[in-house]
Design an enzyme around this catalytic site. Structure first.
Site, PDB file in Angstrom:
ATOM      1  N   GLU A  28      -5.873  23.382  19.990  1.00 21.82           N
ATOM      2  CA  GLU A  28      -4.763  22.492  20.326  1.00 21.82           C
ATOM      3  C   GLU A  28      -4.060  22.037  19.062  1.00 21.82           C
ATOM      4  O   GLU A  28      -2.840  21.973  18.973  1.00 21.82           O
ATOM      5  CB  GLU A  28      -5.348  21.306  21.078  1.00 21.82           C
ATOM      6  CG  GLU A  28      -4.335  20.426  21.746  1.00 21.82           C
ATOM      7  CD  GLU A  28      -5.045  19.256  22.440  1.00 21.82           C
ATOM      8  OE1 GLU A  28      -4.373  18.535  23.154  1.00 21.82           O
ATOM      9  OE2 GLU A  28      -6.274  19.077  22.254  1.00 21.82           O
ATOM     10  N   GLU A  78      -2.573   3.589  16.160  1.00 20.46           N
ATOM     11  CA  GLU A  78      -3.627   2.726  15.612  1.00 20.46           C
ATOM     12  C   GLU A  78      -4.980   3.440  15.636  1.00 20.46           C
ATOM     13  O   GLU A  78      -5.756   3.347  14.685  1.00 20.46           O
ATOM     14  CB  GLU A  78      -3.711   1.412  16.414  1.00 20.46           C
ATOM     15  CG  GLU A  78      -2.534   0.455  16.183  1.00 20.46           C
ATOM     16  CD  GLU A  78      -1.256   0.872  16.894  1.00 20.46           C
ATOM     17  OE1 GLU A  78      -1.331   1.671  17.855  1.00 20.46           O
ATOM     18  OE2 GLU A  78      -0.167   0.408  16.490  1.00 20.46           O
ATOM     19  N   SER A 130      -0.001  13.947  33.185  1.00 19.68           N
ATOM     20  CA  SER A 130       1.311  14.583  33.257  1.00 19.68           C
ATOM     21  C   SER A 130       1.323  15.682  34.306  1.00 19.68           C
ATOM     22  O   SER A 130       0.396  16.492  34.361  1.00 19.68           O
ATOM     23  CB  SER A 130       1.681  15.181  31.905  1.00 19.68           C
ATOM     24  OG  SER A 130       1.961  14.144  31.003  1.00 19.68           O
ATOM     25  N   GLN A 178      -4.068  17.338  33.154  1.00 18.22           N
ATOM     26  CA  GLN A 178      -5.253  16.869  32.446  1.00 18.22           C
ATOM     27  C   GLN A 178      -5.691  15.526  32.998  1.00 18.22           C
ATOM     28  O   GLN A 178      -4.886  14.607  33.089  1.00 18.22           O
ATOM     29  CB  GLN A 178      -4.930  16.740  30.955  1.00 18.22           C
ATOM     30  CG  GLN A 178      -6.137  16.416  30.105  1.00 18.22           C
ATOM     31  CD  GLN A 178      -5.782  16.325  28.635  1.00 18.22           C
ATOM     32  OE1 GLN A 178      -5.097  15.406  28.216  1.00 18.22           O
ATOM     33  NE2 GLN A 178      -6.237  17.293  27.859  1.00 18.22           N
ATOM     34  N   GLY A 179      -6.944  15.410  33.385  1.00 14.87           N
ATOM     35  CA  GLY A 179      -7.443  14.139  33.921  1.00 14.87           C
ATOM     36  C   GLY A 179      -8.462  13.526  32.996  1.00 14.87           C
ATOM     37  O   GLY A 179      -9.662  13.584  33.271  1.00 14.87           O
ATOM     38  N   SER A 213      -7.571  10.313  30.657  1.00 13.48           N
ATOM     39  CA  SER A 213      -7.362   8.860  30.543  1.00 13.48           C
ATOM     40  C   SER A 213      -7.587   8.141  31.857  1.00 13.48           C
ATOM     41  O   SER A 213      -7.316   8.674  32.929  1.00 13.48           O
ATOM     42  CB  SER A 213      -5.927   8.560  30.101  1.00 13.48           C
ATOM     43  OG  SER A 213      -5.723   8.932  28.780  1.00 13.48           O
TER      44      SER A 213
END
Lengths: 328, 376, 328, 376
Positions: free
Chosen positions: B244, B357, B161, B126-127, B129
């Site tokens: 998900e 947060e 990852s 997954q790209g 972030s």
């Protein structure tokens, strides 16, 4: 669908009806009058006969709907007599005292909760009760109170109404059966959940309107995160309660496990939420003029009615098939 | 409210159990690198061979289209049999890329990719972030400029990852120059063998190297690899959230129920002891997490904020369970073991996929309706 | 002034000097090389002879200054051999093995910490150590390691360096005397305090520079409050450490009590601060590229070196004269 | 660093102990109203008669001017002897109003008030908070307009402890029309018997009525009652913070050390039990609080943020100790007793005098230098 965790139509209806009754007859503002709750309206509504079979005067609902209604009773801070009542009815029925069970379910006999304290019993809001249910760890005892002299005792924060009785008790019967204790704990924790949710809602509402430093305090991340924590914990507790209520109703093998989990979690979550609710209210939360403190005191009352911790004594519904050593 | 499993469901449970106990690897697989890939592929291939891959995917795309009840039972049996962690290098393809293609992909994209995913032939990463947009995903700056029938991609992604062993990447990039926040993004399929891609693996604090930084230097991606509409990538990225949050998270969440049982078995808990009290509370919380998991499965729609509630509860419970394990282990806490490895890995639970947060902000703002954070 | 909790001039000087040495010879960046610390520079500085009397080669400082210096060693994540060393020196001296004590204090004998694990001993960073100090609850044991075969063991997160020894140990002597255990715990907790403070500082620095949503994350109240919590806890721990160090130095009656309090508080505070530090760093905090994780692992090492909990076995220095029942 | 008490100090300790054990009331005084006033006055008057009132005040103002060491020993002996809570209705006059007058008052003000305070003849309350400015003190709006040689005060204050039984009030008001925040405020002595003052007592959740709302309707206060310069009230209010944070808080903080010992005596703690673990941790924290208290006493100057660190640690520890007591009490937690009353009162610890949230902001911004909260 064979599985569904959503409320069905009947459940939504009974909740709506109970809510309407409670808003009309038991608004929180009544607490300022410091008078004992008159439970007649609830009895007439059938709140104490919810899970009774219809041939015994019940409404044909189950423990699931009863627990949901007790969530609302918790929200409205109804006297713990409303908890003592359905337990007394069940206990009397088990003891074969059906005449008592029916009168209790109809609300014509007043029952209070009692807890042992040293060599005496503390009656909670039981100044005029004719029966008492003693919540004493892993047993409940039904006692007759009519002839016992009661001594008024100042209660927690001068708002929990207590009286003390001593000497030999007129015991009607007792029960140590886990299934009755589980039912009792389910209703008590349902009320704790109601309080946990109500104090979250009260805190959120206040955070939206109270301004400090030129903006609503709900725009400060510290307050937001307090509110988020209240929500997460209440949501988890609520899901667990539904799971446990279904398990108790259907006499599933994991019923005792789920109730044991509730027994640990519910008072913790209710306390945490009520504390945060008071904190978010600031000075007014610490005063006797806001309602937050009533939630706190009711949590203290309710936790005394829970039976003992059995969490590690029960098999888990979801346990590994092989030990970790076999695997590695 | 009911949890009535039919005879058919129970028969399914037994078949799943028998298959898993007979076939699931007895040992934990390698943590990273090509050996981790090989292990995960072999396991998925074996699942596929016997009809256990993509059990929730629609039948028309090679799945079994099973209803929620059976998916619950599958995952319950899966974790009870200690089958390999669902969070291996096939997680993104099975639970994220695949469902996204099913929902938004073209027929060609589906035809090419879906079967490869189910069989275990292609591994995805997954790209999303970027170094400057960890929790603030919408601020991403990796660009893809249209050049003929290609996008030319420049920029970098981080915390990807399995980038080092993946065949494809679901890549979220800014394709509309000058666009802000959620607008002007596109979701594209990036072939990880494309020229101009550099992968720099990053070791995590547990000593495993399963994430990486990925650099894009004029990487050319065919426009036919855009999933959904060009510049509509945010919506595409959001479509799989429901999936998900329901199915994919289930395996991880239920696994905690097993971990707490292992921990109770590991510890010596005299009644009334401090450790006994702690384990009892953790066990109760794991029961609540399981109840929340089931409740969410029957919720429709499952919103991002529902996901945040569950994610936060899961993450903090997972960390508490692993911390308790370290207390119980005594001196063995200093050695590398399954428990200590998982303990260190658990630090990512409140960081990856939006920090605790951020989850709290989402809950407060979207569920509770508290005022939005003021932008700078 | 007869009482003063501030550092005196000598204390500030030794801290400044130790800090300068550590910044030069033991910068945190050395950890990326994954090599064992060479403690020669520290030994030459006299760090292992700080509290020795001057006639024995010491520098004439006391346990107070030694504890302050160990706070800095904690900050710089110096190998736990730097803790094993002063304990070995004291233990050897108590056993009458002055030749060992002097060589250890001079740094010419290498000593590592060891902890019992089942039927073996785990040596921490002790691949080349000639002596070991076994920290085993309420006793410490000095052992000779020269002839023992060591088996490398993968350590926590592949960054704690461990080896295992089995079989009969060559024991030089042991000690169960509380005063030595208290001294040991004081130094260990001083290092834990150093870590608690360093992780607070590292988190605060990062919060000032890292930007998300268009502003530094340190401007978000959630991050601010995390940092404030780290500060409060570190401040309390630091005050307690000073109090305990003075009590140990002056052999005050409350020394054991203060150290018992440290023993409970220090690992808890250090863990909490390190966890928060990692969380504030986000992804990079979870990676092996930032230094935060080294603090975490060192906390796990250090807590294994603390002796057992005695907190409720000791009289409190500030206790009521009359029981509460007499009063009411 | 040293804690060496001299022989003279030790002799002082013994004399304090003997006097306290012989003279301190054996029973807790009334909680509120005139009987609480009478009790506190009788106790302070007794202290004063034997030289134990205002031991930290300068000798020239009737105090004993004792050094920090002896003040420590006095408070240690005070709490050990279970003398009356320092937080009674004489707290504001002894620890706040008196020291402020000493620092900033005129000779006339000092001459009139200081002796009355020390003897216990006059009780003071504090008029700082307002309904719209709880944690945000600088936003206060109660006004005092100069009219000849008087100020005419209008507005209201809230959370004023003992307003119903006080003789005087330290009143912070906005005297410069249109001024903002900390500017244009004045600190004045308000006679609580003035015409136009209405006191509405507010019951707290513990059932005690020691605070009140105070309304000011054209209350005339002579300009000679302004302490410090007109419009300079913020600075005046800040002068006593050091004193307050050192000496005044000491009695409260040390008292927690006694409470935890009482709790350990009350509970049955088998070794390794959950409750034993909890009490051990609370005892350790109480020891840390005591160490912090001493450290702060020798710090110069003590800043507002030092105060916040200690205040926060104290407040949360106090709440934890009282919560533990409720667990230990069992069914007795439902009755009104010293423990349950103090438990309920402890909820104010993280609210009064600046909420825990405000204290954390102060620590983060003033000690750690994190960016200030953005104003709306």
């Amino acid at each position: 669908m064979t599985c569904d965790m959503n409320y069905n139509e009947d459940q939504r209806q009974i909740l709506d009806a109970a809510n309407a009754l409670l808003n009309t007859s038991y608004p929180l503002s009544r607490l300022q009058e410091e008078k004992p709750d008159d439970l007649t309206a609830l009895a007439e509504f059938g709140a104490f006969a919810l899970a009774l079979p219809e041939e015994r005067g019940g409404t044909g609902f189950t423990i699931v709907e009863e627990a949901l209604v007790h969530g609302l009773l918790g929200r409205h801070l109804i006297s713990s007599r409303a908890l003592a009542n359905p337990i007394a009815a069940r206990l009397a029925a088990r003891l074969g005292r059906h005449e008592i069970a029916e009168q209790v379910a109809a609300g014509t006999l007043s029952v209070c909760a009692a807890v042992p304290a040293d060599d005496s019993l503390l009656l909670i809001d039981g100044a005029k009760a004719t029966l008492g249910v003693v919540f004493g760890g892993r047993q409940v005892i039904l006692i007759a109170l009519e002839e016992l002299p009661r001594e008024g005792v100042p209660g927690l924060g001068h708002s929990v109404v207590l009286s003390r009785v001593r000497g030999p008790l007129s015991m009607i019967g007792e029960c140590t059966d886990s299934s009755l204790l589980d039912t009792s704990d389910l209703l008590v924790t349902a009320q704790l959940l109601g309080i946990a949710e109500a104090s979250r809602d009260m805190a959120v509402s206040y955070a939206k309107v109270r301004e400090q430093f030129g903006r609503s305090i709900g725009s400060f991340q510290a307050i937001k995160h307090h509110c988020a924590n209240m929500s997460v914990d209440a949501e988890a507790l609520s899901a667990l309660l539904d799971m446990a209520a279904i398990a108790v109703r259907d006499e599933r093998g994991d019923a005792a496990f789920q109730v044991a989990a509730l027994r640990l979690l519910a008072p913790r979550v209710a306390f945490a939420n009520v504390r945060t609710c008071i904190q978010i209210h600031g000075g007014i939360g610490f005063s006797a003029e806001a309602d937050a403190h009533h939630y706190l005191k009711q949590v203290h009352v309710l936790r005394q009615l829970l039976s003992g911790n059995t969490m590690l004594d029960l098999p888990a519904p979801l346990a590994p098939y092989t030990s970790i050593n076999e695997r590695n | 409210m009911q949890l009535d499993f039919t005879q058919d469901d129970e028969a399914f449970r037994v078949s799943a159990r028998e298959w898993l106990l007979a076939n699931a690897p007895r040992k934990r697989g390698p943590l990273d690198g090509q050996s981790a890939r090989a292990f995960a592929q072999a396991w998925l291939s074996q699942c596929h061979k016997d009809g256990w891959s993509g059990i929730g995917w629609p039948k028309e795309y090679g799945g079994r289209g099973l209803p929620t009840e059976k998916i619950i039972l599958w995952y319950e049996e899966y974790v009870r049999a200690r089958a390999p962690s669902v969070l291996d290098c096939t997680f993104v393809s099975l639970n994220h890329a695949g469902p996204t293609l099913i929902a938004c992909g073209t027929d060609e994209q589906k035809a090419y990719h879906l079967r490869r995913i189910l069989v275990g032939d292609s591994i995805w990463c997954q790209g999303f972030s970027e170094p400057g947009s960890g929790s603030d995903l919408a601020s991403l700056t990796t660009t893809g400029l249209v050049d003929g029938d290609h996008l030319v991609v420049n920029g970098q992604k981080i915390w990807t990852s399995y980038a080092d062993i993946a065949d494809f990447q679901e890549l979220l990039i800014r394709t509309e120059p000058g666009s802000k926040r959620h607008k002007g993004l596109s979701w594209v399929i990036c072939d990880m063998k494309s020229e101009g891609i550099t992968v720099r693996p990053i070791k995590n604090m547990a000593g495993a190297t399963h994430f990486a930084q990925v650099f894009y230097d004029n990487v050319r991606i065919p426009l036919s690899n855009v999933v959904g509409m060009l510049h509509d990538g945010w919506r595409v990225a959001m479509t799989t959230l429901g999936f998900e949050r329901k199915t994919a998270a289930m395996g991880l969440q239920l696994e905690l129920s097993i971990k707490i049982e292992d921990l109770i078995a590991l510890a010596e808990c005299p009644p009334g002891s401090a450790i006994g009290k702690q384990l009892a509370e953790l066990r109760a919380e794991a029961a609540a997490l399981r109840a929340m998991t089931y409740r969410t499965l029957f919720k429709d729609p499952v919103t991002a904020s529902d996901g945040s509630l569950m994610r936060l509860y899961f993450a903090e419970l997972s960390q508490r369970i692993h911390r308790a394990a370290m207390d119980i282990l005594g001196a063995d806490a200093l050695t590398d073991s399954t428990w200590t490895h998982d303990y260190l890995e658990s630090y990512s639970e409140t960081i990856a996929g939006g920090t605790a947060e951020i989850q709290r902000n989402i809950i407060a703002e979207r569920i509770l309706g508290l005022p939005r954070e003021q932008p700078a």
